[in-house]
Write a protein that holds these residues in place. Structure first.
Motif, mmCIF file in Angstrom:
data_model
loop_
_atom_site.group_PDB
_atom_site.id
_atom_site.type_symbol
_atom_site.label_atom_id
_atom_site.label_comp_id
_atom_site.label_asym_id
_atom_site.label_seq_id
_atom_site.Cartn_x
_atom_site.Cartn_y
_atom_site.Cartn_z
ATOM 1 N N PHE A 680 0.814 -1.214 0.000
ATOM 2 C CA PHE A 680 0.000 0.000 0.000
ATOM 3 C C PHE A 680 0.849 1.266 0.000
ATOM 4 O O PHE A 680 0.311 2.372 0.057
ATOM 5 N N THR A 781 -7.057 -4.270 -3.851
ATOM 6 C CA THR A 781 -7.260 -4.292 -2.408
ATOM 7 C C THR A 781 -8.318 -3.244 -2.051
ATOM 8 O O THR A 781 -8.127 -2.049 -2.298
ATOM 9 N N PRO A 783 -10.477 -1.299 0.759
ATOM 10 C CA PRO A 783 -10.479 -1.008 2.198
ATOM 11 C C PRO A 783 -11.797 -1.427 2.839
ATOM 12 O O PRO A 783 -12.862 -1.314 2.236
ATOM 13 N N GLU A 784 -11.692 -1.896 4.080
ATOM 14 C CA GLU A 784 -12.878 -2.362 4.790
ATOM 15 C C GLU A 784 -13.433 -1.311 5.748
ATOM 16 O O GLU A 784 -14.574 -1.426 6.204
ATOM 17 N N TYR A 802 -8.477 1.303 6.467
ATOM 18 C CA TYR A 802 -8.170 0.025 7.105
ATOM 19 C C TYR A 802 -8.241 -1.074 6.045
ATOM 20 O O TYR A 802 -9.314 -1.359 5.514
ATOM 21 N N ARG A 803 -7.083 -1.660 5.718
ATOM 22 C CA ARG A 803 -6.997 -2.695 4.685
ATOM 23 C C ARG A 803 -6.275 -3.906 5.257
ATOM 24 O O ARG A 803 -5.078 -4.089 5.052
ATOM 25 N N ASN A 808 -8.226 -8.447 -1.755
ATOM 26 C CA ASN A 808 -9.495 -9.047 -1.330
ATOM 27 C C ASN A 808 -10.646 -8.703 -2.268
ATOM 28 O O ASN A 808 -11.783 -9.085 -2.023
ATOM 29 N N TYR A 852 -8.282 4.215 -3.879
ATOM 30 C CA TYR A 852 -9.112 4.744 -2.802
ATOM 31 C C TYR A 852 -8.295 5.767 -2.011
ATOM 32 O O TYR A 852 -7.134 5.531 -1.667
#
Length: 879
Positions: A680, A781, A783-784, A802-803, A808, A852
């Motif tokens: 990242f 990826t 982020p959640e 937050y990744r 994913n 993002y």
């Protein structure tokens, strides 16, 4: 995985060695004054021997024999006793029947003969490497080497029916004599230049397409039938092979079966090319029309090639026409090009070509501007790429040939623009207060000398000396404010010089030995000279110089064993020493091919170990040097070589002439590859950690990669119609330390499903091709969650994403349809071809990437879109 591969190697060797060890019933031959042909058929039925003979030799002859036992040779000798015919063993289970000489003592001393010759291009007289020469009666074949020479040794002196075929040329059937002088065979509709030869139209069969497991030859004279990007391009054509695609949609190198682009070896006349791309990876440096032959090896490749893990592309440049001068000129949207080839004498020919883009000539490189106050400045928008190729070939005699090759190509980018690249183009017309300058250029220079020597009918020696240099520079000046600026000059250089000696010894029809020795030295240089001015009176300067040298010594030995017409086993070992870290490796290779049915089915398998001592890394922090910061890092005490084991299985069938099917499966595991420690990480720092190897390695960790997949392809050619379909299903996973721990995750090049298809038609003057590509989107990826951190002294907290897991998510599926239309005509005593390529005919809005960025109120999603519908035009003239 390596242990499993070793077990597979042993098992495949046991299978190959025990093919004739099967249980067999006793042989009982009882014949009395029966026709010899009937007796030989009885021997065939009970012994499973392959007997080759001329009908006129056995007609009107009878045989009487009484034999009981298990010796197949003795049974055959019993039947031939008293017939004045003897059996000459060619290889295990195969005999040729010849007339017995009057003097039996001389018969025992009769030497075996070699069937040999050269395969040539009928139009240019150039020798064709990789052509197939197949003895239809013996069901044995050979492939011409890089000098177009073939030989099959240990044959009884007699005439043999032979089929000669080469990808993109008309196959022919003829008769050649073992023991005669070398035949000179010209393909593409002309006769064979040899006495007593009859040429007949040939048909395509599985035998014609005999190939090594994992190898694919490229029909260079058919590349214009595939979609291109303005002009025929080798690398774009290779992407129509299942399992091969760009590592990025608009940029990036080739990814073969999910491997990184730096895991591919590119060879040009025996010399490695380290950066084979132009225009930010849109166009390859390999000019298609300058190449004589191209072979691509996927997965396991012969022991002659090494130093990479995924694939090898071996390209040979044209020697130049030996018959008459030829000239070709072309003009596309991107570049103009030419090629000239001609004989100089009966023994000497040459080829020279050039290519250059001309965008800088259209829009100009320098743009003087004047402000309202009279202040003057010069903005710059210069970019171009170029290629220059040349080859000179001299034949000292029928057995000596010397070729000198040269290639020089590169890119040059020169920009001076306002710091704020807004869409207000009026701001570009006056001198900017805040600006940035970038001067980026990179180039390849390759020099190669190859001497080919036919030391005897059965021994061929090839000596190659080469130099390959890659140089890149990125000089920048950034002035983000009126008092702050950064001046940086970053340079990378790689030099590779070496000598290769290869020997090919054709012991018999059953055995061909290949051995060689390679010695090379490598030099890696990087320099950085930067000056950061934070204010009018504060500045810091950094001067760094990194130099690393290494030497490499490699030896290899390989045996191509054809024990029966149905089986071909290729086994070998490659041993190497790399001075960086004093690494010594043994890399065994084994491949086998079994012809289940000559008409319908060929099954093949391969297994091998590979070692790669160089890995290409990229600085992930600095904004000052971004483009050319990607550089090769050799193995050392701190960096272990990457090692990988690969296993491949495949089948090939031809349902009818012109319609073939292929199915391949593969699995591989690669260890000690370097993976970014923080995937990242964004380029935010102005200076970065520096260019020392230690600082670069600190951004990476060691990981393991696994890949497996299934590939299906079919081709159909009938009359003016041609079609192909390729389907790839595979996964690629990486295990490396990350925030989520040591766990397997999809690779950034993991594409589970990919489908490519073309449908083309070719008439007298017109031709058209429609091509489509559909594949899964690349992993991303997502982020959640978003969170904010701050302290009481800060005015506003900082937002973060937050990744917890890498890759994913996945981009939407990618779909593109292209159309190519060409027209051929004659004008001013020249042959012309006009081609229109329309990329993305349906104007689909493909998403190529998604990023993002946290904001105070949420998450900003930025989507990178693909190119809209794009028409491209090319015009080519041939003299």
């Amino acid at each position: 995985m390596p242990r499993l591969l070793c077990v597979v190697v042993v098992l495949m060797g046991a299978v190959g060695g025990g093919m004739e060890a099967r249980a067999q019933a006793p042989i009982v031959i009882r014949v009395d004054e029966v026709p010899l042909t009937a007796a030989l058929e009885e021997v065939r039925a009970q012994t499973d021997l392959d007997l080759v003979y001329a009908e006129r030799l056995v007609e009107d002859r009878t045989a009487s024999c009484s034999y009981t036992g298990a010796d197949r040779g003795a049974a055959l000798a019993c039947v031939l006793d008293g017939t004045d015919i003897r059996a000459e063993r060619v290889r295990r289970g195969q005999y040729v029947l010849v007339a017995r000489p009057d003097d039996e003592r001389n018969a025992e001393a009769t030497p075996r003969a070699s069937l040999k010759g050269y395969v040539l291009d009928a139009e240019t007289g150039e020798r064709l490497p990789g052509a197939h020469v197949y003895l239809t009666q013996l069901k044995a074949g050979a492939t011409t080497n890089r000098d177009g020479y073939f030989v099959m040794s240990g044959l009884p002196p007699k005439d043999y029916r032979v089929r000669i075929s080469y990808l993109g040329y008309q196959s022919i059937d003829t008769t050649l004599t073992a023991g005669a002088g070398p035949a000179r065979i010209s393909l593409a509709g002309t006769s064979i230049q040899s006495e007593g030869v009859v040429v007949e139209a040939g048909s395509t069969s599985v035998d014609d397409n005999e190939r090594l497991p994992g190898m694919r030859s490229v029909a260079l004279n058919r590349l214009d039938q595939l979609p291109s990007f303005g002009e025929p391009d080798l690398f774009r054509a290779l992407q129509w092979t299942p399992g091969i695609r760009k590592s990025g949609v608009t940029s990036g190198g080739l990814s073969v079966r999910g491997g990184n682009p730096d895991q591919n070896l590119y060879l040009l006349d025996g010399a490695p090319v380290y950066h084979p791309w132009h225009a930010f990876s849109l166009i390859s440096t390999f000019q298609t029309q300058t190449l004589r032959s191209t072979e691509l090896y996927r997965g396991t490749f012969p022991v002659e090639h090494g130093g990479r893990l995924s694939a090898v592309l071996d390209a040979q440049m044209k020697d130049g026409s030996r018959r008459a001068p030829k000239a070709v000129a072309g003009l596309s949207v991107f570049s103009g090009r030419f090629r000239v080839e001609s004989p100089l004498t009966e023994s000497t020919s040459f080829m020279v070509s050039g290519r250059r883009s001309y965008l800088d000539k259209l829009i100009g490189r320098r743009h003087p501007v004047t402000g309202d106050s009279g202040r003057r400045d010069t903005l710059r928008t210069g970019y171009y790429f170029f290629d220059t190729s040349a080859k000179l070939t001299h034949r000292f005699g029928p057995n000596h040939r010397l070729s000198l090759s040269y290639y020089h190509g590169g890119d040059d980018l020169d920009l001076r623009l306002p710091f704020d690249l807004s869409l207000d183009f009026s701001s570009w017309l006056r001198p900017p207060d805040l600006l940035f300058e970038v001067a980026q250029n990179w180039e390849n220079r390759v020099v190669s000398a190859q001497h080919r020597y036919l030391a005897g009918d059965d021994l061929f020696l090839t000596t190659t000396g080469y130099y390959s240099g890659y140089r890149a520079q990125e000089a920048s000046f950034v002035q983000p404010t009126t008092t702050a600026s950064l001046t940086s000059d970053y340079r990378v250089r790689l030099s590779d010089a070496g000598v290769k000696v290869r020997a090919d010894y054709h012991h018999s029809v059953s055995h061909e030995w290949t051995g060689g020795l390679e010695v090379s030295t490598l030099q890696f240089e990087s320099t950085l000279n930067s000056n950061l001015q934070r204010s009018s009176g504060t500045s810091s300067r950094r001067v760094q110089d990194s130099r690393v040298a290494a030497a490499k010594v490699v030896g290899y030995l390989q045996d191509t064993w054809t024990p029966t017409p149905q089986w071909t086993v290729e086994s070998g070992v490659r041993a190497g020493y790399f001075s960086g870290g004093d690494y010594v490796h043994l890399a065994p290779r084994l491949s086998a091919q079994h012809v289940v049915d000559p008409r319908w089915l060929v099954v093949e398998g391969s297994v091998g170990l590979h070692v790669q001592h160089l890995q290409r890394l990229r600085d992930r922090y600095s904004l000052a040097y971004d483009l050319v910061s990607s550089r090769w890092i050799p193995a050392s005490d701190r960096v272990r070589p990457a090692t990988g084991g690969q296993l491949g299985l495949g089948t090939y069938t031809q349902l009818r002439p012109g319609w073939s099917l292929e199915l391949d499966a593969y699995a591989r595991e690669t260890r000690d590859i370097l993976v970014p420690a923080d995937v990242f990480q964004e380029k935010e720092g102005i200076e970065g950690p520096g260019i020392e190897i230690g600082a670069l390695l600190g951004q990476y960790v060691t990981g393991t990669e696994r890949a497996f997949g299934l590939e299906f392809s079919t081709r159909y050619e009938q009359g003016p119609w041609r079609a192909r379909l390729g389907l790839s299903m595979g996964r690629t996973f990486i295990q490396a330390p990350a925030r989520s721990g040591l766990r397997w995750r999809p690779s950034g090049l993991d594409v589970p499903v990919s489908v490519r298809s073309t449908l083309g038609w070719e008439g007298t003057h017109w031709q058209a091709t429609v091509a489509a590509e559909l594949r899964s989107g690349y992993p991303i990826t997502v982020p959640e969650a978003r969170y904010r951190l701050g302290d009481p002294t800060a005015s506003t907290p900082t937002s973060y994403l937050y990744r917890p897991q890498v890759h994913n998510g996945r981009l939407p599926p990618y779909l593109r349809v292209d159309l190519t239309v060409g027209y051929q005509f004659q004008l001013l005593s020249a042959d012309w071809t006009a081609t229109v390529d329309v990329s993305n005919v349906t104007n689909r809005d493909n998403v190529l990437d998604r990023t993002y960025r946290p904001t105070e109120t949420g998450v900003d999603i930025n989507r990178q879109r693909g190119l809209p519908i794009l028409p491209l035009v090319e015009l080519e003239m041939r003299l």
